[in-house]
Design a protein around this motif. Structure first.
Motif, PDB file in Angstrom:
ATOM      1  N   TYR A   1       0.662  -1.155   0.225  1.00 10.22           N
ATOM      2  CA  TYR A   1      -0.255   0.099   0.442  1.00 10.22           C
ATOM      3  C   TYR A   1       0.692   1.368  -0.334  1.00 10.22           C
ATOM      4  CZ  TYR A   1      -4.277  -2.399   0.891  1.00 10.22           C
ATOM      5  OH  TYR A   1      -5.041  -3.366   0.846  1.00 10.22           O
TER       6      TYR A   1
ATOM      7  N   LEU B   1       4.019   1.613  -0.365  1.00 12.92           N
ATOM      8  CA  LEU B   1       4.434   1.973  -2.472  1.00 12.92           C
ATOM      9  C   LEU B   1       3.550   2.046  -3.311  1.00 12.92           C
ATOM     10  CD1 LEU B   1       6.880  -0.545  -1.976  1.00 12.92           C
ATOM     11  CD2 LEU B   1       7.950   1.376  -2.614  1.00 12.92           C
ATOM     12  N   SER B   2       2.578   1.579  -3.538  1.00  8.51           N
ATOM     13  CA  SER B   2       1.268   1.947  -4.486  1.00  8.51           C
ATOM     14  C   SER B   2       0.664   3.621  -3.882  1.00  8.51           C
ATOM     15  CB  SER B   2      -0.243   1.110  -4.366  1.00  8.51           C
ATOM     16  OG  SER B   2       0.333  -0.253  -4.367  1.00  8.51           O
ATOM     17  N   ARG B   3       0.822   4.049  -2.968  1.00  5.75           N
ATOM     18  CA  ARG B   3       0.475   4.778  -2.380  1.00  5.75           C
ATOM     19  C   ARG B   3       1.271   6.620  -3.812  1.00  5.75           C
ATOM     20  NH1 ARG B   3      -3.363   6.530   1.287  1.00  5.75           N
ATOM     21  NH2 ARG B   3      -2.574   4.809   2.965  1.00  5.75           N
ATOM     22  N   ALA B   4       2.602   5.647  -3.212  1.00  5.21           N
ATOM     23  CA  ALA B   4       4.049   6.883  -3.670  1.00  5.21           C
ATOM     24  C   ALA B   4       4.230   6.658  -4.888  1.00  5.21           C
ATOM     25  CB  ALA B   4       4.799   6.040  -3.266  1.00  5.21           C
TER      26      ALA B   4
ATOM     27  N   HIS C   1       2.060   4.835  -7.683  1.00  3.86           N
ATOM     28  CA  HIS C   1       1.524   4.740  -8.641  1.00  3.86           C
ATOM     29  C   HIS C   1       0.988   5.434 -10.029  1.00  3.86           C
ATOM     30  CE1 HIS C   1      -2.526   3.221 -10.541  1.00  3.86           C
ATOM     31  NE2 HIS C   1      -2.558   2.524  -9.846  1.00  3.86           N
TER      32      HIS C   1
ATOM     33  N   MET D   1       4.687   5.247   5.999  1.00  7.18           N
ATOM     34  CA  MET D   1       5.894   5.549   5.854  1.00  7.18           C
ATOM     35  C   MET D   1       5.435   6.780   4.528  1.00  7.18           C
ATOM     36  SD  MET D   1       8.247   3.894   3.016  1.00  7.18           S
ATOM     37  CE  MET D   1       7.060   3.200   1.428  1.00  7.18           C
TER      38      MET D   1
ATOM     39  N   LEU E   1       6.351  10.269   1.831  1.00 12.20           N
ATOM     40  CA  LEU E   1       7.056  10.199   1.147  1.00 12.20           C
ATOM     41  C   LEU E   1       6.604  11.880  -0.092  1.00 12.20           C
ATOM     42  CD1 LEU E   1       7.289   6.618  -0.400  1.00 12.20           C
ATOM     43  CD2 LEU E   1       9.056   8.047   0.593  1.00 12.20           C
TER      44      LEU E   1
ATOM     45  N   ILE F   1       6.963  13.769  -2.926  1.00 10.04           N
ATOM     46  CA  ILE F   1       6.513  13.311  -4.234  1.00 10.04           C
ATOM     47  C   ILE F   1       6.488  14.587  -5.348  1.00 10.04           C
ATOM     48  CG2 ILE F   1       4.541  12.384  -6.177  1.00 10.04           C
ATOM     49  CD1 ILE F   1       5.872  10.192  -4.189  1.00 10.04           C
TER      50      ILE F   1
ATOM     51  N   ILE G   1      -7.215   3.878   0.692  1.00 16.00           N
ATOM     52  CA  ILE G   1      -6.652   3.029  -0.381  1.00 16.00           C
ATOM     53  C   ILE G   1      -7.806   1.977  -1.036  1.00 16.00           C
ATOM     54  CG2 ILE G   1      -5.722   1.292  -1.274  1.00 16.00           C
ATOM     55  CD1 ILE G   1      -2.923   2.710  -0.635  1.00 16.00           C
TER      56      ILE G   1
ATOM     57  N   ARG H   1      -3.966  13.300  -1.310  1.00 15.36           N
ATOM     58  CA  ARG H   1      -3.267  12.822  -2.033  1.00 15.36           C
ATOM     59  C   ARG H   1      -2.783  11.709  -1.264  1.00 15.36           C
ATOM     60  NH1 ARG H   1       0.505  12.651  -5.031  1.00 15.36           N
ATOM     61  NH2 ARG H   1       1.278  14.647  -6.478  1.00 15.36           N
TER      62      ARG H   1
ATOM     63  N   PHE I   1      -5.826   9.746  -0.668  1.00 14.90           N
ATOM     64  CA  PHE I   1      -6.741   8.513  -1.961  1.00 14.90           C
ATOM     65  C   PHE I   1      -6.164   8.297  -2.372  1.00 14.90           C
ATOM     66  CE2 PHE I   1     -11.273   9.377  -0.548  1.00 14.90           C
ATOM     67  CZ  PHE I   1     -10.591   9.379   0.842  1.00 14.90           C
ATOM     68  N   LEU I   2      -6.338   6.727  -3.198  1.00 10.74           N
ATOM     69  CA  LEU I   2      -5.185   6.012  -4.091  1.00 10.74           C
ATOM     70  C   LEU I   2      -6.664   5.057  -4.677  1.00 10.74           C
ATOM     71  CD1 LEU I   2      -3.174   5.892  -6.743  1.00 10.74           C
ATOM     72  CD2 LEU I   2      -1.947   4.231  -4.878  1.00 10.74           C
TER      73      LEU I   2
ATOM     74  N   LEU J   1      -6.477   1.410  -6.205  1.00 11.70           N
ATOM     75  CA  LEU J   1      -5.948   0.057  -6.994  1.00 11.70           C
ATOM     76  C   LEU J   1      -7.128  -0.530  -7.820  1.00 11.70           C
ATOM     77  CD1 LEU J   1      -3.467  -0.579  -4.463  1.00 11.70           C
ATOM     78  CD2 LEU J   1      -2.982   0.906  -5.502  1.00 11.70           C
TER      79      LEU J   1
ATOM     80  N   PRO K   1      -1.097  -1.221 -13.515  1.00 14.68           N
ATOM     81  CA  PRO K   1      -1.050  -1.811 -14.080  1.00 14.68           C
ATOM     82  C   PRO K   1       0.419  -3.717 -14.047  1.00 14.68           C
ATOM     83  CG  PRO K   1       0.233  -0.375 -14.072  1.00 14.68           C
ATOM     84  CD  PRO K   1      -0.845  -0.509 -12.973  1.00 14.68           C
TER      85      PRO K   1
END
Lengths: 232, 620
Positions: free
Chosen positions: A66, A68-71, A73, B1, B3, B5, B225, B392, B394-395, B397, B424
């Protein structure tokens, strides 16, 4: 079968591919914002931040996936330039595949063996029914030829026996996995780079034999399920 | 974590809107640039130029000029032949796909090859153009509401829309002057809006019964997520079918009562469909309603519908949603009790009958707290906000809805990317040739869940040339499938020995149709058993053919090396196997093949000795 044990590079400090600044994370330069291209040494374990081990903390695995996906994707790079978009897709593709292959123990095992150069097909022998199960199995076969009611009751008995046998085999498999992982933990990463470890090769052979046994038991379970559909 | 961006700051400040282009109604929504006081990035539905939230997906041509929305809907009966509705059911489809799947429509669809054409007065339109007219109205509404130009959008489609339909939706966007940044699935969009409240976590199912399509998606929501675990659906099923069922009953009753064929009269037909829709809507809030249609100047048809009678009428339609739900749960490896919520989406979910079937399938009370009409557009706006780089937290998949693969020897589909694979993604597999000295292979790209090629949809074909001539089975050809985050497939084939490579981007001009996806899926559920037997037969036949060819080749050696009766026996078994191979009887093929093998053991040993002896001779 001999196998070259490939030690996986531990993350070594690197610099940005674009601006040269030392990298804090393996994939993104916090200085210039460039995504870092995938290195050839990356594998499913390393890309998710794990050392190659058969037993992983799957809660942590999901958490890493999750994060890594967040960062990384591609949705995070829709308005970025083509190069960042390309690398993001490339990295996310690897992360998706890695996660799928490491999430379940069976796929993880087979990937692990492949990574270390053991190919399960290479020494596939003619599988035989395990002796512990043989008697009931042949009784079941006889019953199938004679009486369906008899066969149905035999089948129920066999199902229980197979279930218990598989549970025992699974314990054995997990024990070997733990042994392999412990042996890998003991290896000095610096020293083992590019060398092979006979101790691990022996353990891995043992593991491979168990995995093949599992495959056979899987197909046996499938056959049994099929029979159940016909009989019960 | 967390990061930092960079590199994805929005390049300009024009808004990205979210659009729900529905079968019955369409909406446009937007997440304002400035967050609310609580910091939440909440979407808002933008008012249409008619001052409403919904824009009916109806286009009426007045003096050749398109009018969209409620104004057009008023013409549905008055000017039925110039008024197009439910065009989404035609998008990306061909004339042949309509048979039996659509019910009858008061407007005129022209028979012919390729894309569907609709005749309106003396002009002919495609579904893409009609959809573009609706999208243009949505764009203008958004511009008026926001007071600035709108050129970028996220548009939702049913999860079960195939490539052709997705491409058609994109094209419609472009015609309307919109850059379509992303096509997302309706149930997934709904989940984004549902999960805006971060307390809503865990495993959920989104049961989305729209006007024309049914989708079911299973997702895992975890701290922003949104992970799609599986998706399934029935793209020929929706609230329109309830209207059609009521209308068909009415047409039948009118014929019985007065001998009038209402389906032949466009105006009367449209009036019946409208009365049916009104009856359906009324029955979601009251327990009986009288359906009324003015048949002609003297006669009015009346029928009192109770909720019970209506539910009995639509029960067979609703029952069709069960199988996809169970499949989606199985694909996600879940039981109904693992779910923490079942979310109902779509106008028809207001009906008690829909809530009842959902309760029955999932064994729990469904959640109907989300706004069934607005939640999809709201979710599209949230995805737009994510793509704009402003959300940032929400994402999404997402996964591929249908399996992708290529044709292999024996007319079988070999799957490279199974359905519900996260995108992908990339898949590579190595194949080889079947004939000696073969220098080219056809790569035939397929989509679907069945075993036989003919039962799946052909997406594209291309040829890999320049393979080094070698005996069959020697060349190594690597086929790779790449799917990006947009769901666009790229296929490449490479001869690993020569490095010769071919690749194409699969953009079907006329892709998998709804009806085909549907037929394939329904059929794959029915035929899983038959497929497995057939696949086994092909495998057994291939093995037996190899045994036969080898034995035929060695037959002269048999007569040279073995006593004549033994050689005759081999010859006899060869003939038996040849006969068996003409049948489809697995057991007799296997038996004949194993007899031939047995009979040839001694010969194989002798031949082996022969070879050794010759090589020893040669070394001297």
């Amino acid at each position: 079968m001999r196998s070259g044990l490939v030690a996986v590079d531990q993350a070594s400090p690197r610099n940005c591919n674009s601006c040269g600044t030392a990298l804090a994370t393996g994939f993104l330069c916090t200085h210039c914002g460039r995504l870092q291209p995938l290195g050839s040494e990356e594998n499913y374990f390393s890309v998710l931040g794990f050392a190659p081990r058969l037993q992983l903390d799957t809660v942590l695995l999901e958490k890493r996936f999750y994060e890594l996906s967040r960062a990384l994707h591609p949705d995070r790079f829709t308005t970025s330039d083509a190069e960042n978009r390309r690398i993001s897709t490339e990295r996310m593709t690897l992360i998706n595949d890695a996660y799928r292959n490491l999430k379940t123990s069976a796929l993880r095992r087979s990937y692990f063996l492949k990574l270390f150069g053991f190919h399960s097909a290479a020494n596939q022998k003619n599988p035989r029914i395990p002796v512990e199960l043989a008697e009931t199995w042949f009784e079941l076969q006889d019953a199938l030829a004679e009486s369906p009611t008899e066969a149905a009751s035999k089948l129920r008995g066999f199902e229980v026996e197979l279930g218990e046998f598989r549970a025992r085999k699974l314990q054995a498999l997990l024990a070997i996995e733990a042994e392999v992982d412990a042996a890998l933990d003991k290896l000095d990463p610096a020293q083992s780079a590019g060398t092979r470890s006979d101790a691990i090769a022996v353990l891995a052979e043992k593991l491979l034999a168990e995995v093949q046994g599992e495959t056979y038991l899987d197909s046996m379970t499938q056959n049994m399920e099929h029979m159940k559909k016909l009989l019960l | 974590m967390s990061l930092p961006i960079f590199g994805s700051q929005p390049t300009d400040n024009t808004p990205i809107v979210g659009i729900d282009l529905g079968t019955t109604n369409s909406l446009v929504a937007y997440v304002p640039a400035a967050a609310s006081e609580s910091g939440a990035r909440n979407p808002m539905i933008l008012k249409s130029r008619e001052g409403k939230n919904l824009i009916p997906s109806v286009v009426s041509f007045m003096d050749g000029k398109p009018v969209v929305g409620y104004a057009a809907k008023e013409h549905k009966v008055r000017d039925a032949v110039h008024t197009i509705f439910s065009v989404k059911r035609l998008l990306g489809r061909g004339f042949d796909d309509l048979k039996g799947s659509l019910g009858t429509l008061p407007y005129k669809i022209l028979p012919g090859q390729g894309i569907i054409r609709i005749q309106v007065g003396d002009r002919v339109y495609t579904a893409v153009e009609i959809s573009a007219a609706i999208l243009r109205e949505l764009k203008l509404s958004a511009e008026q509401a926001l007071g600035m130009p709108v050129t970028r959008a996220v548009i939702t489609v049913p999860a079960y829309f195939n490539d052709s339909q997705r491409q058609a939706t994109r094209t419609a966007g472009r015609l309307a002057g919109l850059d379509v940044l992303r096509i997302i699935n309706e149930p997934t969009a709904a989940s984004l809006a549902y999960g805006l409240d971060r307390k809503r976590q865990g495993l959920i199912a989104v049961y989305d019964l729209g006007g024309g399509t049914f989708d079911i998606s299973v997702l895992k929501l975890n701290d922003g997520i949104f992970e799609v675990l599986s998706t399934n659906g029935n793209s020929l099923l929706g609230g329109d079918d309830f209207d059609q069922a009521l209308a068909n009953q009415t047409i039948h009753d009118i014929r019985t009562q007065w001998g009038i064929n209402a389906a032949e009269n466009a105006t009367l037909h449209a009036a019946i469909l409208e009365a049916a829709e009104n009856t359906k809507i009324a029955l979601s809030s009251q327990d009986h309603f009288t359906l009324e249609v003015k048949v002609d100047s003297e006669r009015v048809f009346r029928h009192e519908w109770t909720v019970e009678a209506f539910e009995a009428l639509v029960q067979p339609i609703l029952e069709k949603t069960r199988e996809p739900c169970l499949k989606a749960l199985a694909d996600a490896g879940l039981k109904p009790s693992d779910l923490s919520d079942v979310v109902l989406v779509g106008g028809p979910s207001r009906l008690a009958a829909v809530q009842k079937i959902a309760r029955d399938i999932f064994g729990r009370d469904p959640n109907n707290s989300v706004h069934p009409d607005e939640v999809v557009a709201a979710g599209a706006a949230i995805q737009a906000d994510i793509l704009a780089g402003r959300n940032r937290d929400f994402l999404l998949l997402d996964v591929v809805p249908l399996s992708l693969g290529i044709e292999t020897y024996g007319g079988l589909m070999s799957t490279l990317i199974p359905r519900n694979t996260r995108i992908p993604t990339v898949a590579r597999e190595t194949f080889t040739t079947f004939a000696d000295r073969q220098t080219g292979v056809d790569i035939h790209v397929l989509q679907g869940e069945r075993e036989k090629v003919a039962d799946n949809r052909s997406l594209s074909r291309f040829k890999l040339k320049g393979i080094q001539p070698m005996p069959a089975g020697m060349p190594r050809i690597e086929v790779s499938f790449l799917i990006d985050a947009d769901g666009i497939l790229q296929v490449a084939a490479k001869d690993l020995k020569t490095g010769s490579e071919q690749s194409i981007e699969v953009r079907p001009s006329y892709g998998l149709t709804d009806a085909e996806v549907e037929r394939m899926l329904l059929a794959s559920m029915d035929h899983a058993e038959a497929d497995a037997v057939w696949r086994r037969l092909v495998g057994v036949k291939n093995d037996a053919e190899a045994v036969l060819v080898a034995a035929e080749k060695r037959l002269p050696d048999a007569f040279r090396l073995l006593p004549e009766p033994d050689a005759r026996k081999i010859e006899q078994h060869i003939n038996e196997l040849r006969t068996a191979l003409k049948t489809e009887h697995i057991e007799s093929i296997q038996r004949a093949s194993s007899h031939l093998n047995q009979a040839s053991i001694r010969l194989a040993e002798l031949l082996f000795k022969d070879v050794i002896a010759q090589s020893v001779d040669g070394n001297q």
